[in-house]
Design an enzyme around this catalytic site. Sequence first.
Site, PDB file in Angstrom:
ATOM      1  CG  ASP A   1      -2.014  -1.057   1.149  1.00  0.00           C
ATOM      2  OD1 ASP A   1      -2.108  -1.721   0.105  1.00  0.00           O
ATOM      3  OD2 ASP A   1      -2.756  -1.225   2.120  1.00  0.00           O
ATOM      4  CB  CYS A  40      -2.511  -7.034  -1.875  1.00  0.00           C
ATOM      5  SG  CYS A  40      -3.914  -6.999  -0.785  1.00  0.00           S
ATOM      6  CG  HIS A  95      -2.627 -11.655   0.000  1.00  0.00           C
ATOM      7  ND1 HIS A  95      -2.932 -10.338   0.199  1.00  0.00           N
ATOM      8  CD2 HIS A  95      -3.766 -12.331   0.279  1.00  0.00           C
ATOM      9  CE1 HIS A  95      -4.172 -10.208   0.600  1.00  0.00           C
ATOM     10  NE2 HIS A  95      -4.709 -11.412   0.660  1.00  0.00           N
ATOM     11  CG  ASP A 248       0.645  -4.208  -2.682  1.00  0.00           C
ATOM     12  OD1 ASP A 248       0.687  -2.994  -2.415  1.00  0.00           O
ATOM     13  OD2 ASP A 248       0.137  -5.041  -1.903  1.00  0.00           O
ATOM     14  CG  ASN A 249      -2.446  -2.083  -3.625  1.00  0.00           C
ATOM     15  OD1 ASN A 249      -2.548  -3.298  -3.471  1.00  0.00           O
ATOM     16  ND2 ASN A 249      -2.450  -1.242  -2.597  1.00  0.00           N
TER      17      ASN A 249
END
Length: 413
Positions: A1, A40, A95, A248-249
């Site tokens: 994040d 994610c 994940h 990841d984002n």
Amino acid sequence: DLGYADIGLKGPRPYQTPNLDRLMQEGMRFTDFIASAPVCSASRAALLTGCYHRRIGISGALGPRAQHGIHADETTLGELCRDQGYATACFGKWHLGHHPKFLPLQHGFDQYFGLPYSNDMWPHHPHYQGMSEHEAVSKGCYPTLPLLEGNQVIDPEVTGEDQAELTRRYTERAMAFIRAQEDRRFFLYVPHSMVHVPLYASARFRGQSPHGLYGDVMREVDWSVGQILDTLEETGNSQNTLVIFTSDNGPWLPYGNHAGSALPLREGKGTTFEGGCRLPTVMRWPDQIPGNSTCEELCCMMDVLPTVAEILAAPLPDHPIDGKSILGLMRGEPDVTSPHEALGYFYGGTLQAVRDRRWKLHFPHRYRTLAGQSGGRDGGRVPEQQAEIGLALFDLSAEISERTDVSAEHPQE
């Protein structure tokens, strides 16, 4: 994040990151590096396989009740490198499915230590703050959060105190792995659990930043980068190792001062605006990537696997992938441009936007937004509003903030 503005790619930061600054000075900053999705599991699937997450059936964020994960037929970065004789390891947040057949050891990694999914997927999720145990259970609260070594659960009930040590423990594992390789080539994947909420920093960093807990956590992640770079130097591997640092984002903005910043981009995590998908990205490879340089060409997370394959002279998977090698861009070769004619922006099962190097077209869709209100404080989350965008065209060469719809002026685009 981690947000687009969190490591100094654009403008000043509220906290110091000397090791990431060093990485940028010695490497190349990518200012238009895109995630496959603003969430994610989907984006990690794209990173490790070179495919759009929709191609391989992983969307959203897989939780402890998910029954699916990465398929055995996919070729991961770990498998690609291991097939070329590399030692491989993953230390951090996986994940991509928590059942044994989905875990790293079954997908190209010799070693694994970390959490099988996000650190907020536990009974102490910030969403349950202030609730009684009965209320939390009635709302379907998460089960206990496990810590894994290889395929085995070594701690079935991770606590807040445990989470505070995750960044340190991942880093120490990474350093030990590098030192253990001696003359063997290696691929090391360190997907930190932080800066995902809930935020935790070890005692050494907690309370040290004048910018609160997020600053503490950023300082510890920066420390981790420095430790890994120093270990590469110590073992004589600094010159011949490609280092990639990315997110990841975008940032989870409803958490306010526990979230990063994507400015000047619009929105954040969970949206297909640039704030959700454009990533802070740096690559360093001495004698191959020019130092203190910038690449403004359109690249994406899916490009990592085919780029590594070209470097290793390894065969690509025998099934379709969506990434393209960006090795020429990394080396700063003259007249090399983006290998992508266009990229799609998916969220859930929907294609919400598509873009090329200049233009971005949003299709009508609903999205979540703070609508100008401030985010939460100290771990609390502010409820988001639902907004809707119609068919809209943005000229990213003129503004990357996606504020001015120019579809009427450019109907041909």
